[in-house]
Motif scaffolding. Structure first.
Motif, PDB file in Angstrom:
ATOM      1  N   UNK A  10       0.834  -1.205   0.000  1.00 28.48           N
ATOM      2  CA  UNK A  10       0.000   0.000   0.000  1.00 28.48           C
ATOM      3  C   UNK A  10       0.871   1.258   0.000  1.00 28.48           C
ATOM      4  N   UNK A  11       1.898   1.237  -0.841  1.00 26.37           N
ATOM      5  CA  UNK A  11       2.886   2.312  -0.914  1.00 26.37           C
ATOM      6  C   UNK A  11       2.502   3.307  -2.007  1.00 26.37           C
ATOM      7  N   UNK A  12       2.573   4.615  -1.724  1.00 24.89           N
ATOM      8  CA  UNK A  12       2.292   5.609  -2.772  1.00 24.89           C
ATOM      9  C   UNK A  12       3.251   5.428  -3.957  1.00 24.89           C
ATOM     10  N   UNK A  13       2.737   5.604  -5.162  1.00 26.41           N
ATOM     11  CA  UNK A  13       3.549   5.404  -6.365  1.00 26.41           C
ATOM     12  C   UNK A  13       4.796   6.285  -6.362  1.00 26.41           C
ATOM     13  N   UNK A  14       4.691   7.515  -5.866  1.00 28.23           N
ATOM     14  CA  UNK A  14       5.857   8.410  -5.827  1.00 28.23           C
ATOM     15  C   UNK A  14       6.988   7.788  -5.010  1.00 28.23           C
ATOM     16  N   UNK A  15       6.630   7.121  -3.917  1.00 29.59           N
ATOM     17  CA  UNK A  15       7.627   6.457  -3.073  1.00 29.59           C
ATOM     18  C   UNK A  15       8.199   5.222  -3.776  1.00 29.59           C
ATOM     19  N   UNK A  27      16.563   6.316 -13.857  1.00 29.64           N
ATOM     20  CA  UNK A  27      15.693   7.482 -13.730  1.00 29.64           C
ATOM     21  C   UNK A  27      14.400   7.166 -14.459  1.00 29.64           C
ATOM     22  N   UNK A  28      13.269   7.348 -13.777  1.00 33.55           N
ATOM     23  CA  UNK A  28      11.970   7.072 -14.380  1.00 33.55           C
ATOM     24  C   UNK A  28      11.310   8.372 -14.817  1.00 33.55           C
ATOM     25  N   UNK A  29      10.648   8.315 -15.971  1.00 33.40           N
ATOM     26  CA  UNK A  29       9.973   9.485 -16.534  1.00 33.40           C
ATOM     27  C   UNK A  29       8.538   9.110 -16.902  1.00 33.40           C
ATOM     28  N   UNK A  30       7.789  10.092 -17.365  1.00 28.99           N
ATOM     29  CA  UNK A  30       6.380   9.917 -17.768  1.00 28.99           C
ATOM     30  C   UNK A  30       5.523   9.418 -16.609  1.00 28.99           C
ATOM     31  N   UNK A  31       5.775   9.996 -15.431  1.00 30.26           N
ATOM     32  CA  UNK A  31       5.013   9.595 -14.243  1.00 30.26           C
ATOM     33  C   UNK A  31       3.609  10.189 -14.310  1.00 30.26           C
ATOM     34  N   UNK A  32       2.607   9.429 -13.851  1.00 31.67           N
ATOM     35  CA  UNK A  32       1.222   9.922 -13.920  1.00 31.67           C
ATOM     36  C   UNK A  32       0.949  11.003 -12.875  1.00 31.67           C
ATOM     37  N   UNK A  33      -0.023  11.847 -13.165  1.00 29.09           N
ATOM     38  CA  UNK A  33      -0.454  12.878 -12.219  1.00 29.09           C
ATOM     39  C   UNK A  33      -1.272  12.271 -11.083  1.00 29.09           C
ATOM     40  N   UNK A  34      -2.006  11.201 -11.398  1.00 27.78           N
ATOM     41  CA  UNK A  34      -2.893  10.570 -10.425  1.00 27.78           C
ATOM     42  C   UNK A  34      -2.091   9.979  -9.266  1.00 27.78           C
ATOM     43  N   UNK A  35      -2.748   9.900  -8.125  1.00 25.73           N
ATOM     44  CA  UNK A  35      -2.148   9.268  -6.950  1.00 25.73           C
ATOM     45  C   UNK A  35      -2.514   7.792  -6.952  1.00 25.73           C
ATOM     46  N   UNK A  36      -1.526   6.941  -7.091  1.00 25.99           N
ATOM     47  CA  UNK A  36      -1.745   5.502  -7.029  1.00 25.99           C
ATOM     48  C   UNK A  36      -1.049   4.957  -5.791  1.00 25.99           C
ATOM     49  N   UNK A  54       3.191  -0.639 -15.140  1.00 29.39           N
ATOM     50  CA  UNK A  54       2.400  -0.029 -16.214  1.00 29.39           C
ATOM     51  C   UNK A  54       1.179  -0.884 -16.554  1.00 29.39           C
ATOM     52  N   UNK A  55       1.370  -2.187 -16.586  1.00 23.73           N
ATOM     53  CA  UNK A  55       0.266  -3.097 -16.902  1.00 23.73           C
ATOM     54  C   UNK A  55      -0.793  -3.079 -15.795  1.00 23.73           C
ATOM     55  N   UNK A  56      -0.345  -3.098 -14.544  1.00 24.80           N
ATOM     56  CA  UNK A  56      -1.273  -3.109 -13.409  1.00 24.80           C
ATOM     57  C   UNK A  56      -2.069  -1.811 -13.300  1.00 24.80           C
ATOM     58  N   UNK A  57      -1.397  -0.687 -13.482  1.00 23.29           N
ATOM     59  CA  UNK A  57      -2.018   0.619 -13.233  1.00 23.29           C
ATOM     60  C   UNK A  57      -2.516   1.320 -14.495  1.00 23.29           C
ATOM     61  N   UNK A  58      -2.154   0.798 -15.671  1.00 20.43           N
ATOM     62  CA  UNK A  58      -2.533   1.472 -16.909  1.00 20.43           C
ATOM     63  C   UNK A  58      -1.744   2.753 -17.130  1.00 20.43           C
ATOM     64  N   UNK A  59      -0.511   2.787 -16.611  1.00 22.83           N
ATOM     65  CA  UNK A  59       0.353   3.969 -16.749  1.00 22.83           C
ATOM     66  C   UNK A  59       1.343   3.766 -17.890  1.00 22.83           C
ATOM     67  N   UNK A  60       2.158   4.782 -18.143  1.00 22.89           N
ATOM     68  CA  UNK A  60       3.143   4.738 -19.234  1.00 22.89           C
ATOM     69  C   UNK A  60       4.513   5.189 -18.742  1.00 22.89           C
ATOM     70  N   UNK A  61       4.888   4.738 -17.561  1.00 24.74           N
ATOM     71  CA  UNK A  61       6.180   5.094 -16.973  1.00 24.74           C
ATOM     72  C   UNK A  61       7.284   4.503 -17.843  1.00 24.74           C
ATOM     73  N   UNK A  62       8.378   5.257 -18.019  1.00 26.06           N
ATOM     74  CA  UNK A  62       9.504   4.799 -18.825  1.00 26.06           C
ATOM     75  C   UNK A  62      10.801   4.958 -18.059  1.00 26.06           C
TER      76      UNK A  62
END
Length: 65
Positions: A10-15, A27-36, A54-62
């Motif tokens: 249950x860790x915030x995505x930013x962490x 270094x990760x880029x294309x982080x989502x604005x939403x809080x996951x 990315x698959x679990x959350x539907x994000x596009x982190x690179x």
């Protein structure tokens, strides 16, 4: 490509992103604005871990090349 083990509960995505960057020295880029929040136990490479998130959350982190 280094294989590491990481566990999040249950860790915030930013962490999660900060921890991935520190552990894999990437270094990760294309982080989502939403809080996951993420609960995940993972062993593998940074590329596979990011793809899984990315698959679990539907994000596009690179991973920055």
């Amino acid at each position: 490509k280094e294989i590491k083990r990481m566990t999040f509960n249950d860790t915030p995505l930013a962490e999660v992103v900060k921890e991935i960057e520190k552990v894999y020295d990437v270094r990760l880029t294309s982080l989502p604005e939403e809080e996951y929040r993420l609960t995940l136990s993972y062993e593998g490479t940074a590329e596979d871990l990011v793809a899984t998130i990315n698959e679990l959350l539907g994000t596009h982190i690179e991973i920055e090349k």
